[in-house]
Design a protein around this motif. Structure first.
Motif, PDB file in Angstrom:
ATOM      1  N   GLU A 416       0.817  -1.014  -0.071  1.00  0.00           N
ATOM      2  CA  GLU A 416       0.167   0.042   0.013  1.00  0.00           C
ATOM      3  C   GLU A 416       0.994   1.165  -0.001  1.00  0.00           C
ATOM      4  OE1 GLU A 416      -3.375   2.307  -0.135  1.00  0.00           O
ATOM      5  OE2 GLU A 416      -3.169  -0.009  -0.703  1.00  0.00           O
ATOM      6  N   LEU A 417       1.947   1.150   0.988  1.00  0.00           N
ATOM      7  CA  LEU A 417       2.988   2.135   1.067  1.00  0.00           C
ATOM      8  C   LEU A 417       3.465   2.642  -0.557  1.00  0.00           C
ATOM      9  CD1 LEU A 417       4.791   1.689   4.158  1.00  0.00           C
ATOM     10  CD2 LEU A 417       3.233   3.721   3.853  1.00  0.00           C
ATOM     11  N   ALA A 418       3.854   1.459  -1.120  1.00  0.00           N
ATOM     12  CA  ALA A 418       4.701   1.664  -2.534  1.00  0.00           C
ATOM     13  C   ALA A 418       3.556   2.063  -3.541  1.00  0.00           C
ATOM     14  CB  ALA A 418       4.860  -0.025  -2.917  1.00  0.00           C
ATOM     15  N   ARG A 419       2.210   1.672  -3.197  1.00  0.00           N
ATOM     16  CA  ARG A 419       1.311   2.467  -4.319  1.00  0.00           C
ATOM     17  C   ARG A 419       0.989   3.879  -4.152  1.00  0.00           C
ATOM     18  NH1 ARG A 419      -4.073   2.768  -4.988  1.00  0.00           N
ATOM     19  NH2 ARG A 419      -4.488   2.462  -2.773  1.00  0.00           N
ATOM     20  N   ARG A 420       1.036   4.206  -2.864  1.00  0.00           N
ATOM     21  CA  ARG A 420       0.640   5.475  -2.677  1.00  0.00           C
ATOM     22  C   ARG A 420       1.925   6.475  -2.755  1.00  0.00           C
ATOM     23  NH1 ARG A 420      -3.184   6.512   2.184  1.00  0.00           N
ATOM     24  NH2 ARG A 420      -4.674   4.946   2.127  1.00  0.00           N
ATOM     25  N   VAL A 421       2.944   6.045  -2.374  1.00  0.00           N
ATOM     26  CA  VAL A 421       4.336   6.777  -2.679  1.00  0.00           C
ATOM     27  C   VAL A 421       4.500   6.992  -4.219  1.00  0.00           C
ATOM     28  CG1 VAL A 421       6.808   7.136  -2.204  1.00  0.00           C
ATOM     29  CG2 VAL A 421       5.184   6.295  -0.393  1.00  0.00           C
ATOM     30  N   LYS A 422       4.119   5.806  -4.936  1.00  0.00           N
ATOM     31  CA  LYS A 422       4.374   5.898  -6.672  1.00  0.00           C
ATOM     32  C   LYS A 422       3.614   6.975  -7.118  1.00  0.00           C
ATOM     33  CE  LYS A 422       5.776   3.658 -10.215  1.00  0.00           C
ATOM     34  NZ  LYS A 422       7.130   3.825 -10.623  1.00  0.00           N
ATOM     35  N   GLU A 423       2.209   7.085  -6.503  1.00  0.00           N
ATOM     36  CA  GLU A 423       1.294   8.179  -6.959  1.00  0.00           C
ATOM     37  C   GLU A 423       1.822   9.645  -6.541  1.00  0.00           C
ATOM     38  OE1 GLU A 423      -2.602   7.267  -5.221  1.00  0.00           O
ATOM     39  OE2 GLU A 423      -2.971   5.299  -6.395  1.00  0.00           O
ATOM     40  N   PHE A 424       2.488   9.797  -5.509  1.00  0.00           N
ATOM     41  CA  PHE A 424       2.875  11.066  -5.023  1.00  0.00           C
ATOM     42  C   PHE A 424       4.032  11.409  -5.818  1.00  0.00           C
ATOM     43  CE2 PHE A 424       6.017  12.591  -1.983  1.00  0.00           C
ATOM     44  CZ  PHE A 424       5.379  13.994  -1.939  1.00  0.00           C
ATOM     45  N   SER A 425       4.829  10.424  -6.450  1.00  0.00           N
ATOM     46  CA  SER A 425       5.951  10.882  -7.175  1.00  0.00           C
ATOM     47  C   SER A 425       5.525  11.607  -8.423  1.00  0.00           C
ATOM     48  CB  SER A 425       6.808   9.638  -7.511  1.00  0.00           C
ATOM     49  OG  SER A 425       6.480   8.781  -8.422  1.00  0.00           O
ATOM     50  N   PHE A 426       4.254  11.112  -8.876  1.00  0.00           N
ATOM     51  CA  PHE A 426       3.853  11.698 -10.250  1.00  0.00           C
ATOM     52  C   PHE A 426       3.442  13.226 -10.012  1.00  0.00           C
ATOM     53  CE2 PHE A 426       2.476   7.238 -11.047  1.00  0.00           C
ATOM     54  CZ  PHE A 426       3.375   6.980 -11.856  1.00  0.00           C
ATOM     55  N   LYS A 427       3.073  13.496  -8.801  1.00  0.00           N
ATOM     56  CA  LYS A 427       2.879  15.099  -8.600  1.00  0.00           C
ATOM     57  C   LYS A 427       3.817  15.803  -8.447  1.00  0.00           C
ATOM     58  CE  LYS A 427      -1.425  13.682  -6.244  1.00  0.00           C
ATOM     59  NZ  LYS A 427      -1.518  12.720  -5.157  1.00  0.00           N
ATOM     60  N   GLU A 428       5.120  15.315  -8.138  1.00  0.00           N
ATOM     61  CA  GLU A 428       6.390  16.094  -8.155  1.00  0.00           C
ATOM     62  C   GLU A 428       6.858  16.595  -9.478  1.00  0.00           C
ATOM     63  OE1 GLU A 428       8.411  17.144  -5.283  1.00  0.00           O
ATOM     64  OE2 GLU A 428       6.553  16.754  -4.274  1.00  0.00           O
ATOM     65  N   THR A 429       7.586  17.598  -9.426  1.00  0.00           N
ATOM     66  CA  THR A 429       8.209  18.167 -10.441  1.00  0.00           C
ATOM     67  C   THR A 429       9.633  18.268 -10.177  1.00  0.00           C
ATOM     68  OG1 THR A 429       7.651  20.326 -10.010  1.00  0.00           O
ATOM     69  CG2 THR A 429       6.387  19.350 -11.612  1.00  0.00           C
ATOM     70  N   GLY A 430      10.424  18.087 -11.207  1.00  0.00           N
ATOM     71  CA  GLY A 430      11.939  18.180 -10.827  1.00  0.00           C
ATOM     72  C   GLY A 430      12.407  16.813 -10.704  1.00  0.00           C
ATOM     73  N   LEU A 431      13.781  16.707 -10.585  1.00  0.00           N
ATOM     74  CA  LEU A 431      14.609  15.442 -10.535  1.00  0.00           C
ATOM     75  C   LEU A 431      14.066  14.641  -9.306  1.00  0.00           C
ATOM     76  CD1 LEU A 431      17.984  16.458 -11.953  1.00  0.00           C
ATOM     77  CD2 LEU A 431      16.276  15.120 -13.138  1.00  0.00           C
ATOM     78  N   ASP A 432      13.719  15.255  -8.099  1.00  0.00           N
ATOM     79  CA  ASP A 432      13.424  14.692  -7.115  1.00  0.00           C
ATOM     80  C   ASP A 432      12.397  13.260  -7.365  1.00  0.00           C
ATOM     81  OD1 ASP A 432      14.659  16.554  -5.716  1.00  0.00           O
ATOM     82  OD2 ASP A 432      12.775  17.277  -4.836  1.00  0.00           O
ATOM     83  N   GLN A 433      11.388  13.584  -8.420  1.00  0.00           N
ATOM     84  CA  GLN A 433      10.536  12.714  -8.808  1.00  0.00           C
ATOM     85  C   GLN A 433      11.063  11.134  -8.723  1.00  0.00           C
ATOM     86  OE1 GLN A 433       8.082  13.675 -11.981  1.00  0.00           O
ATOM     87  NE2 GLN A 433       9.736  13.589 -13.501  1.00  0.00           N
TER      88      GLN A 433
END
Length: 541
Positions: A416-433
């Protein structure tokens, strides 16, 4: 030849590694090696490791904390992971393996990113954002109603103990967690937050099997009673820390004896003196004397005459615990004890367990302060492993006294964490994602490892877990016995929220610390004996 650059600055014989390839990648490599070792021991089907330490002692265990402690890791970066594991072991007492394996996984994902051309500082900032997000999500996944729990209700305690105990002793968690729950509930103080781990003792005896294990309310001393009196019921106890014997005086004196009568009387006065002391103890109502040092022959003789049971406890820590169990105050020298200094036991008796004579001190009624789990197994290494399982159980109990929130176990939380953090990464801009996406992928290590250790097909399991979770069933985890995906709440597999919280936090911190290093400068090792080596014949203390 004149040296130039950094060579001219440092003493000869030093090592200097810098840059991405030399320092960062080498560090990551060492940490990956360490986490590969512990990873196969993760979860209930984890494999055992055979570790033989520098003293030729053999450990057969799947407890990560023990493994990394005995490995004597030399590499400085891998040592950081070991320290993170130790911190977890001391803070919670369980989840050291998750900490080490997860930070190894984070670092190996970071290596892929570095190869792609990301700078370590971007990876670190991505990981930091990701762990913050993870902790928020983790709070969402907490099972409702689990924050207020009665720590004295055995059913609720066992429910939370099963997972940590099963990860050490799979298939025997039912018996063990009920033993641990009994022992902990007995010694739980009025305010559960003050629960002391030291109050649950473990006594190990060879022979028998798990079904012979019991919980004793009180202490089990591995010594025999000294005199011929082997038991006492509802007795008062006097504890003397300094031994029960005639004390030698400070000064030296010479006694001149002229006649035979004087010689006879001289010996008699000594006897009379000891008898007077023992009689004083007997008059105070004490039926049991516990001595912290030697017991003289003559003192023992008078103790027999006054029907007093005599025990000798040579370890001072054990003596303190004994005082805690019976509520006595240890007196320094043999004298008449005050009524307030005496302890009380319901029964104290010498019994034989597996051919070893032991003294069992029971305190059934009243505020019980120590309880002992008697473990029986066929070999020493199994006994040690059982002890570690009990240890983990007791530490988990302490953790749940402070915070009893639970999250679904069996890798349901991780997916569940993997799924939600993955979704969170799409919202980020920049190289952090990219770093955040890799952080999310790292969570897959847990279900993957659990499945692989159980001999299942990890790819199938992970994809079906993702499918279930995408459909909104957030509690679906792996059923290791059936090899299927099942709801963790029907499997009754729960993990403590604190265990997960600290394990992931320490892992991310350790991984970021390793990534922050860009140069390693090692001085030439000093000559002479190494710091770890002790001269032969030295004790650890």
């Amino acid at each position: 030849m004149s040296q130039y650059g950094i060579q001219s600055m440092l003493k000869e014989g030093h090592k200097h590694l810098s840059g991405l390839d030399e320092a960062v990648v080498k560090n990551i490599d060492a940490c990956k090696q360490l986490s590969t070792i512990t990873r196969t021991s993760l979860g209930p089907n984890g494999m055992n490791k055979m570790v033989i330490n520098h003293l030729d002692k053999l450990f057969v265990t799947n407890d990560a904390a023990t493994i990394v402690n005995e490995l004597e890791v030399q590499h400085p970066a891998a040592k950081l992971l070991v320290l993170a594991g130790k911190a977890q072991q001391e803070e919670i007492g369980d989840g050291a393996n998750l900490t080490i394996s997860f930070s190894g996984e984070l670092l190996s994902k970071a290596e892929e990113l570095i190869r792609m051309g990301l700078h370590p500082s971007e990876i670190i900032s991505g990981y930091t954002k990701a762990i913050k997000k993870t902790i928020e999500i983790l709070d969402d996944l907490v099972e409702e109603g689990s924050e207020n729990m009665d720590v004295r209700s055995k059913e609720q305690v066992v429910k939370r103990l099963k997972a940590p105990v099963a990860s050490k002793q799979f298939g025997q968690e039912e018996i063990l967690s009920s033993l641990v729950a009994d022992a902990c509930i007995q010694v739980c103080p009025k305010n559960p937050a003050n629960f002391n781990v030291d109050n649950v003792r473990v006594a190990k005896f060879l022979g028998g099997g798990l079904h012979n294990c019991t919980v004793v309310r009180g202490m089990v001393l591995k010594t025999d009673a000294l005199g011929s009196i082997k038991q006492a019921q509802k007795a008062k106890v006097a504890v003397f820390a300094g031994g029960v014997d005639t004390s030698a005086t400070e000064t030296k004196g010479t006694v001149l004896i002229h006649t035979a009568e004087q010689l006879e009387n001289y010996a008699k006065t000594e006897e009379a003196k000891i008898e007077e002391l023992i009689k004083a103890v007997a008059d105070s109502g004490a039926k049991v004397i516990v001595s912290g040092a030697a017991v003289g022959e003559m003192a023992l003789h008078f103790c027999e005459r006054y029907k007093i049971m005599v025990l000798k406890v040579s370890s001072k820590f054990e003596l303190r615990r004994f005082c805690r169990t019976v509520g006595a105050v240890a007196m320094l020298k043999l004298c008449q004890p005050n009524p307030g200094d005496l302890g009380y036991v319901d029964s104290i008796s010498v019994e034989e367990i597996a051919g070893v004579r032991v003294t069992i001190v029971k305190n059934e009624e009243g505020g019980n302060s120590v309880s002992t789990v008697l473990l029986r197994a066929s070999t020493d290494s199994i006994l040690d492993d059982l002890e570690r399982a009990v240890d983990d159980g007791v530490n988990t109990y302490k953790a749940m006294c402070r915070d009893s929130r639970i999250v679904p176990g069996a890798a349901a939380t991780e997916i569940e964490l993997a799924r939600r953090v993955k979704e969170f990464s799409f919202k980020e801009t920049g190289l952090d994602q990219y770093a955040i996406a890799k952080f999310a992928q790292s969570f897959e290590m847990v279900p993957k490892t659990l499945a692989e250790n159980a001999g299942l097909n990890s790819m199938e399991i992970i994809s079906s877990l993702y499918a279930e979770h995408a459909a909104g069933k957030t509690k679906v985890g792996i059923d290791l016995v059936g090899g299927l995906c099942k709801d963790a709440s029907t499997l009754q597999v729960w993990d403590l929220h604190v265990t997960k919280f600290f394990a992931l936090k320490y892992a991310a911190d350790a991984a970021c610390t390793v990534l922050r290093v860009d140069q390693i400068i090692m001085a030439k090792p000093a000559g002479g004996p190494r710091r770890g080596d002790q001269p032969a014949g030295m004790d650890e203390d």
